[in-house]
Design an enzyme around this catalytic site. Structure first.
Site, short mmCIF file in Angstrom:
data_model
loop_
_atom_site.label_atom_id
_atom_site.label_comp_id
_atom_site.label_asym_id
_atom_site.label_seq_id
_atom_site.Cartn_x
_atom_site.Cartn_y
_atom_site.Cartn_z
N GLY A 1 10.05 66.47 9.97
CA GLY A 1 9.37 67.65 9.40
C GLY A 1 9.78 67.85 7.95
CG ASP B 1 16.10 64.67 18.58
OD1 ASP B 1 17.01 65.07 19.32
OD2 ASP B 1 15.24 65.41 18.08
NE ARG C 1 27.51 70.54 45.29
CZ ARG C 1 28.18 71.62 44.92
NH1 ARG C 1 28.88 71.60 43.80
NH2 ARG C 1 28.14 72.71 45.66
NE ARG D 1 25.26 73.88 43.40
CZ ARG D 1 24.96 73.80 44.70
NH1 ARG D 1 23.93 73.09 45.10
NH2 ARG D 1 25.71 74.43 45.60
CD GLN E 1 22.64 67.09 24.29
OE1 GLN E 1 22.04 66.03 24.44
NE2 GLN E 1 22.13 68.24 24.70
O1 F6P Z 1 15.59 67.78 17.05
C1 F6P Z 1 16.86 68.14 17.47
C2 F6P Z 1 16.80 69.02 18.68
O2 F6P Z 1 18.12 69.36 19.05
C3 F6P Z 1 16.01 68.46 19.85
O3 F6P Z 1 16.74 67.49 20.55
C4 F6P Z 1 15.70 69.72 20.61
O4 F6P Z 1 14.52 69.59 21.39
C5 F6P Z 1 15.48 70.71 19.52
O5 F6P Z 1 16.13 70.23 18.37
C6 F6P Z 1 16.00 72.07 19.83
O6 F6P Z 1 15.66 72.90 18.78
P1 F6P Z 1 16.18 74.38 18.62
O7 F6P Z 1 17.58 74.30 18.08
O8 F6P Z 1 15.23 74.99 17.67
O9 F6P Z 1 16.18 75.01 19.97
#
Ligand code: F6P
Length: 365
Positions: free
Chosen positions: A120, A143, A178, A283, A291
């Site tokens: 973006g 990602d 589990r 679960r 992350q």
């Molecule tokens: O693009 C990075 C990321 O962490 C994606 O893995 C995840 O879908 C998204 O951003 C989450 O975005 P936000 O922090 O806006 O919830």
């Protein structure tokens, strides 16, 4: 008067951003006639009134390479081409403030911009470049979904977090017999899921690139239980989808946030497995933003530092309209257009998928 490079971090944060900011600043400090400034929260700092601009010098960036997040903040809403504005009826619309931003940059004495961000942000870089701005891009995202670069910094840190989670889930799954499901991020790509499933020794790994078949997953789990191994770990990417269904997401209600919000597939999968006849205690764990936060691992600090140094050198060389990238073993640059043209999906016939299958990981097909 010194020349000025303005640095901005846009989109979701990711471990290693501060290491890039530090590297740009330290490299620039070796040049007598350059100084570095940062715009707070992507380009909002330039467009806000009053402006929010900070000077980045050696003192300011000292030691920040080990810190997660970004010292200049970020946003994944709006931007100069789609600035959120409230309409008279109370609804939200957007305005193009890009021309105004270019004028403001000129007024600030900015000679070049380094825009650190994902796809973006880099398409914003391209549009600004087309309008005449001297802009260089630095790719970032946990990602790893940008095809122009072998890896983005932040990705390996996210994989490490996810792997640690798998390791922890193994001990509790084993104790309780589990099936534990770990949902990881990655948007439309399964890189984090695939790497952490292989590193952690998961039994099932579901990624967006390989739509899953519930009976196959159930069969794999029973195979394992029948061998007397009474637990299983499933790593599922947030963008994973069933063979005959769609990925699970919600439209965002946040003003100016254009992306859909992924997340929740683990709960959905648990129900699908139950409906598919799996009789085991299950679960789910959603790893979420754990992350994205925290200290970058050494690999990401090194890559981020390489990107920062190269980005500033591209400014010196006047290589505008390009994004720095890693093509093993070199740091190269690619035009924005090329950088944002293709999404980096996991290739289902790649060696890493074969490796996963080779150690018995069910990919859901
Ligand atoms: O693009 C990075 C990321 O962490 C994606 O893995 C995840 O879908 C998204 O951003 C989450 O975005 P936000 O922090 O806006 O919830």
């Amino acid at each position: 008067m010194k020349k000025r490079v303005l640095v901005a971090t846009g989109g979701g944060d990711c471990p290693g951003l501060n290491a890039v900011i530090r590297a740009i600043t330290l490299r620039a400090s070796q040049e007598k006639n350059w100084e570095v400034i940062g715009s707070i929260n992507a380009f909002d700092g330039v467009l806000n009134e009053p402006q929010e601009i900070v000077v980045l010098d050696e003192k300011k960036v000292g030691g920040i390479h080990i810190r997660g997040g970004t010292i200049i903040g970020t946003t994944n809403k709006g931007g100069p081409f789609a600035w959120p504005i409230k309409n008279q009826d109370g609804s939200w619309g957007s305005a193009d403030r890009s021309d105004e931003m270019l004028r403001r940059l000129q007024y600030l004495g900015v000679d070049a911009v380094i825009n650190i961000g994902g796809d973006g942000s880099q398409s914003i870089s391209q549009q600004l470049f087309e309008k005449g701005l001297n802009v260089i891009g630095v790719p970032k995202t946990i990602d790893n979904d940008l095809s122009a670069t072998d890896f983005t910094f932040g990705f390996q840190t996210a994989v490490q977090e996810a792997t640690t989670a798998v390791d922890k889930l193994v001990t509790t799954a084993d104790s309780h017999n589990r099936v534990l499901i770990l949902e990881v991020m990655g948007r439309y790509a399964g890189w984090i899921a695939l790497h952490s499933a292989v590193a952690g020794g998961a039994h099932v790994c579901l990624i967006p690139e390989i739509p899953y078949d519930i009976p196959k997953v159930v069969e794999r789990i029973y195979q394992r239980f029948n061998k007397g191994r009474g637990f299983a770990i499933i790593v599922v990417a947030e963008g994973a989808k069933p063979k005959d269904g769609d990925m699970y997401y919600e439209e965002s209600t946040e003003t100016g946030y254009k992306n859909v919000r992924l997340g929740g597939v683990a709960t959905k999968l648990m129900k699908e497995l139950k409906d598919g006849g799996l009789q085991a205690d299950m679960r789910e764990t959603v790893l979420g933003h754990l992350q994205r936060g925290g200290t970058p691992i050494a690999y990401d600090r090194v890559l981020a530092t390489q990107f920062g140094v190269r980005a500033f050198e591209m400014v010196l060389e006047g290589k505008f309209g390009e994004m720095v990238a890693y093509r093993h073993p070199n740091i190269v640059s690619v035009p924005f257009k090329e950088a944002i043209a293709h999404y980096n999906f996991v290739d289902p016939s790649s060696d890493l998928v074969k490796t996963a299958r080779g150690v018995g990981i069910c990919m859901g097909d």
